[in-house]
Write a protein that holds these residues in place. Structure first.
Motif, PDB file in Angstrom:
ATOM      1  N   ASN A  34      31.928   6.743  39.177  1.00 30.75           N
ATOM      2  CA  ASN A  34      32.038   7.804  40.187  1.00 30.75           C
ATOM      3  C   ASN A  34      30.994   8.901  39.997  1.00 30.75           C
ATOM      4  OD1 ASN A  34      33.240   8.815  37.876  1.00 30.75           O
ATOM      5  ND2 ASN A  34      35.262   9.124  38.811  1.00 30.75           N
ATOM      6  N   ASP A  35      30.446   9.014  38.790  1.00 30.96           N
ATOM      7  CA  ASP A  35      29.371   9.985  38.575  1.00 30.96           C
ATOM      8  C   ASP A  35      28.102   9.612  39.336  1.00 30.96           C
ATOM      9  OD1 ASP A  35      30.992  11.436  36.921  1.00 30.96           O
ATOM     10  OD2 ASP A  35      30.086  10.756  35.047  1.00 30.96           O
ATOM     11  N   ASP A  36      28.021   8.352  39.747  1.00 28.93           N
ATOM     12  CA  ASP A  36      26.812   7.864  40.425  1.00 28.93           C
ATOM     13  C   ASP A  36      26.912   7.933  41.946  1.00 28.93           C
ATOM     14  OD1 ASP A  36      26.077   7.278  37.856  1.00 28.93           O
ATOM     15  OD2 ASP A  36      26.253   5.104  38.068  1.00 28.93           O
ATOM     16  N   LEU A  37      27.970   8.537  42.470  1.00 31.41           N
ATOM     17  CA  LEU A  37      28.174   8.546  43.926  1.00 31.41           C
ATOM     18  C   LEU A  37      26.976   9.124  44.664  1.00 31.41           C
ATOM     19  CD1 LEU A  37      30.018   8.031  46.356  1.00 31.41           C
ATOM     20  CD2 LEU A  37      31.035  10.298  45.969  1.00 31.41           C
ATOM     21  N   ALA A  38      26.460  10.242  44.199  1.00 30.03           N
ATOM     22  CA  ALA A  38      25.318  10.876  44.882  1.00 30.03           C
ATOM     23  C   ALA A  38      24.076   9.993  44.823  1.00 30.03           C
ATOM     24  CB  ALA A  38      25.025  12.244  44.260  1.00 30.03           C
ATOM     25  N   ILE A  39      23.885   9.299  43.706  1.00 33.51           N
ATOM     26  CA  ILE A  39      22.732   8.409  43.567  1.00 33.51           C
ATOM     27  C   ILE A  39      22.788   7.286  44.589  1.00 33.51           C
ATOM     28  CG2 ILE A  39      21.652   6.722  42.028  1.00 33.51           C
ATOM     29  CD1 ILE A  39      22.594   8.549  39.686  1.00 33.51           C
ATOM     30  N   TRP A  40      23.975   6.723  44.753  1.00 27.57           N
ATOM     31  CA  TRP A  40      24.136   5.649  45.743  1.00 27.57           C
ATOM     32  C   TRP A  40      23.929   6.187  47.153  1.00 27.57           C
ATOM     33  CZ3 TRP A  40      24.932   0.392  45.462  1.00 27.57           C
ATOM     34  CH2 TRP A  40      25.082  -0.141  44.174  1.00 27.57           C
ATOM     35  N   ASN A  58      29.000   0.569  51.602  1.00 32.98           N
ATOM     36  CA  ASN A  58      29.990   1.631  51.441  1.00 32.98           C
ATOM     37  C   ASN A  58      30.406   1.644  49.968  1.00 32.98           C
ATOM     38  OD1 ASN A  58      31.944   3.595  51.895  1.00 32.98           O
ATOM     39  ND2 ASN A  58      33.503   2.100  52.505  1.00 32.98           N
ATOM     40  N   PHE A  59      29.936   2.636  49.223  1.00 31.52           N
ATOM     41  CA  PHE A  59      30.197   2.733  47.787  1.00 31.52           C
ATOM     42  C   PHE A  59      31.484   3.522  47.575  1.00 31.52           C
ATOM     43  CE2 PHE A  59      29.393   4.793  43.583  1.00 31.52           C
ATOM     44  CZ  PHE A  59      29.256   3.645  42.821  1.00 31.52           C
ATOM     45  N   THR A  60      32.499   2.876  46.977  1.00 34.22           N
ATOM     46  CA  THR A  60      33.836   3.480  46.864  1.00 34.22           C
ATOM     47  C   THR A  60      34.322   3.449  45.410  1.00 34.22           C
ATOM     48  OG1 THR A  60      34.901   1.366  47.357  1.00 34.22           O
ATOM     49  CG2 THR A  60      34.442   2.817  49.211  1.00 34.22           C
ATOM     50  N   PRO A  61      33.830   4.343  44.560  1.00 31.57           N
ATOM     51  CA  PRO A  61      34.195   4.297  43.145  1.00 31.57           C
ATOM     52  C   PRO A  61      35.602   4.822  42.860  1.00 31.57           C
ATOM     53  CG  PRO A  61      32.819   6.198  43.561  1.00 31.57           C
ATOM     54  CD  PRO A  61      32.870   5.430  44.857  1.00 31.57           C
ATOM     55  N   SER A  62      36.177   4.318  41.772  1.00 25.25           N
ATOM     56  CA  SER A  62      37.442   4.818  41.247  1.00 25.25           C
ATOM     57  C   SER A  62      37.162   5.603  39.976  1.00 25.25           C
ATOM     58  CB  SER A  62      38.385   3.647  40.916  1.00 25.25           C
ATOM     59  OG  SER A  62      38.558   2.788  42.016  1.00 25.25           O
ATOM     60  N   ALA A  63      38.175   6.312  39.475  1.00 26.74           N
ATOM     61  CA  ALA A  63      38.026   7.001  38.197  1.00 26.74           C
ATOM     62  C   ALA A  63      37.817   5.961  37.100  1.00 26.74           C
ATOM     63  CB  ALA A  63      39.261   7.838  37.903  1.00 26.74           C
ATOM     64  N   PRO A  64      36.896   6.193  36.163  1.00 26.36           N
ATOM     65  CA  PRO A  64      36.576   5.189  35.148  1.00 26.36           C
ATOM     66  C   PRO A  64      37.783   4.645  34.400  1.00 26.36           C
ATOM     67  CG  PRO A  64      34.985   6.975  35.057  1.00 26.36           C
ATOM     68  CD  PRO A  64      36.043   7.399  36.034  1.00 26.36           C
ATOM     69  N   THR A  85      31.611  -4.032  40.860  1.00 29.07           N
ATOM     70  CA  THR A  85      30.830  -3.633  39.693  1.00 29.07           C
ATOM     71  C   THR A  85      31.554  -4.143  38.447  1.00 29.07           C
ATOM     72  OG1 THR A  85      30.093  -1.681  40.898  1.00 29.07           O
ATOM     73  CG2 THR A  85      29.729  -1.697  38.520  1.00 29.07           C
ATOM     74  N   CYS A  86      30.786  -4.755  37.542  1.00 30.33           N
ATOM     75  CA  CYS A  86      31.361  -5.522  36.439  1.00 30.33           C
ATOM     76  C   CYS A  86      31.113  -4.862  35.091  1.00 30.33           C
ATOM     77  CB  CYS A  86      30.752  -6.924  36.392  1.00 30.33           C
ATOM     78  SG  CYS A  86      30.829  -7.855  37.939  1.00 30.33           S
ATOM     79  N   ARG A  87      32.186  -4.648  34.358  1.00 31.32           N
ATOM     80  CA  ARG A  87      32.040  -4.286  32.952  1.00 31.32           C
ATOM     81  C   ARG A  87      31.632  -5.546  32.192  1.00 31.32           C
ATOM     82  NH1 ARG A  87      36.816   0.081  33.412  1.00 31.32           N
ATOM     83  NH2 ARG A  87      35.547   1.918  33.006  1.00 31.32           N
TER      84      ARG A  87
END
Length: 418
Positions: A34-40, A58-64, A85-87
């Motif tokens: 989610n820290d990368d939202l602005a970058i995307w 559409n980039f939809t991050p969750s809390a880590p 996105t894969c760990r």
């Protein structure tokens, strides 16, 4: 035919024929970043959509901390996004084995990645890839250039030069030689043992031999790094035993320590905190002329939801992730998280460029405990943490640490039961 195999065949056909999506589609991307939202939103998505007008992202991050649980719930409910996105390693392997991640082995863009780069998102036998490698972090040492210049220290390339530099810093007394504590344990293993160790076990050669049961943790190549680590204690400053990871960061960025054993993930944060020029050097080799090895650790990948209704568009996006264009955008937007593809990339951040240049000088490997070897009990990764701390503090000998870890690994890992 399994659905993942069917999707793989569809992607291969689509990519080979250069077929474009017939109508505009929107791909939803699941991520913990989610820290990368602005970058995307500001960099990655506009660049992709400009080159692929039929596909929206559409980039939809969750809390880590919540990502794994949220993603699994969505996958089970059939509501997860097209792109996941894969760990690295087991978490994503479990998703593939459950049928949630598509087999993307035939994707053209996968040809841009080495076996080391793909190792975080491959089956154990490396026959199937299920995520495109996206970024790695590289281990080494960041140092205070002002301190080195003040004390007349050259960047060390051998272990003898490294300890001579530490002695010079210690004798001067103006700086703590190295900022690292043992309170949080993982630092001692991640920034210590798995930072300097690859020079001894020869990177992938030793790591794969350990996986195959052809080497053991009592071999000299695996014990010797603990001997080196034991010597660090006299250079870590008073009270290092109670020093936390944030403490170490503060000590270095405030200019109180000359050297910080760490990884490239610190670059973005440190750039905004230090008032001195930083440099970096890779783990010094035992003897001048030896091959150097770096931990170029797989950190972020990205794959396709096997249930996506847009496999061709998803394949187009994943191919683009393997391109030089994506690598350049991502690496410059997030200095210290390095593209894993062979595609050429130039970085604007001088420290990031310095660190990524090591790939041209040294052989890359990944952290020794991350693939397969920490699935059982006792957990080898956690055992390596406490062994590294015990050795630094003088509470366990390097030989005893190796024997204890080997016994634990052999208790559950069949290739080591010989």
């Amino acid at each position: 035919m399994k659905k993942s195999t069917l999707i793989g065949a569809m992607m291969a056909s689509s990519v080979l024929t250069g077929a474009a999506t017939a109508q505009e589609v929107t791909l939803t991307i699941e991520s913990w970043r989610n820290d990368d939202l602005a970058i995307w939103q500001n960099d990655i998505i506009p660049a992709f959509e400009a080159a692929h007008p039929g596909i929206k992202l559409n980039f939809t991050p969750s809390a880590p901390a919540e990502y794994n649980a949220v993603l699994n719930s969505k996958l089970d409910a059939g509501s997860a996004g097209d792109i996941i996105t894969c760990r690295p390693f087991d978490a994503s392997l479990a998703l593939f084995e459950a049928g949630h991640l598509a087999d993307i082995s035939n994707l053209d863009g996968m040809a841009n990645f080495s076996p080391v780069a793909k190792s975080g998102w491959s089956t154990d036998d490396a026959s199937v890839q299920f995520c495109v490698p996206m970024a790695s972090v590289i281990h080494g040492f960041i140092y205070n250039k002002d301190a080195f210049e003040e004390l007349g220290i050259e960047v060390p390339t051998t272990e003898a030069e490294f300890f001579a530099a530490l002695d010079t810093i210690k004798e001067d007394g103006g700086y703590i030689p190295m900022a690292m504590g043992t309170n949080d344990q993982w630092e001692a293993a991640t920034m210590g043992y798995n930072n300097i160790g690859p020079n001894y076990w020869k990177g992938e050669e030793g790591r794969l031999a350990l996986l195959a049961g052809e080497q053991s943790l009592t071999d000299e190549a695996w014990v010797a790094p603990y001997r080196l680590l034991a010597r660090w204690s006299e250079y870590l400053g008073d009270g290092y035993e109670a020093q936390t990871y944030p403490d170490s960061q503060n000590i270095f960025t405030l200019g109180r320590a000359a050297i910080y054993p760490t990884g490239s993930w610190e670059i973005s944060g440190f750039n905004n905190l230090v008032d001195f020029e930083m440099g970096a050097f890779y783990p010094p080799v035992q003897n001048a002329g030896d091959t150097c090895y770096i931990s170029d650790h797989t950190d972020i990948g990205i794959g396709m939801n096997a249930a996506t209704e847009n496999p061709e568009a998803a394949a187009t996006f994943l191919n683009w992730v393997g391109s030089s264009e994506f690598a350049t955008i991502f690496a410059n937007a997030l200095p210290g998280f390095f593209p894993l593809s062979d595609a050429p990339v130039t970085l604007a951040d001088p420290l990031a460029q310095e660190i990524i240049s090591w790939r041209g000088e040294c052989e890359s490997t990944i952290r020794s405990t991350y693939q397969v070897l920490s699935r059982g009990t006792p957990n080898l990764e956690n055992d390596t943490w406490n062994a590294s701390v015990a050795v630094i503090k003088g509470e366990e000998s390097p030989e005893d640490a190796g024997a204890r870890l080997q016994s634990g690994l052999a208790s559950w890992y069949e290739p080591q039961q010989k």
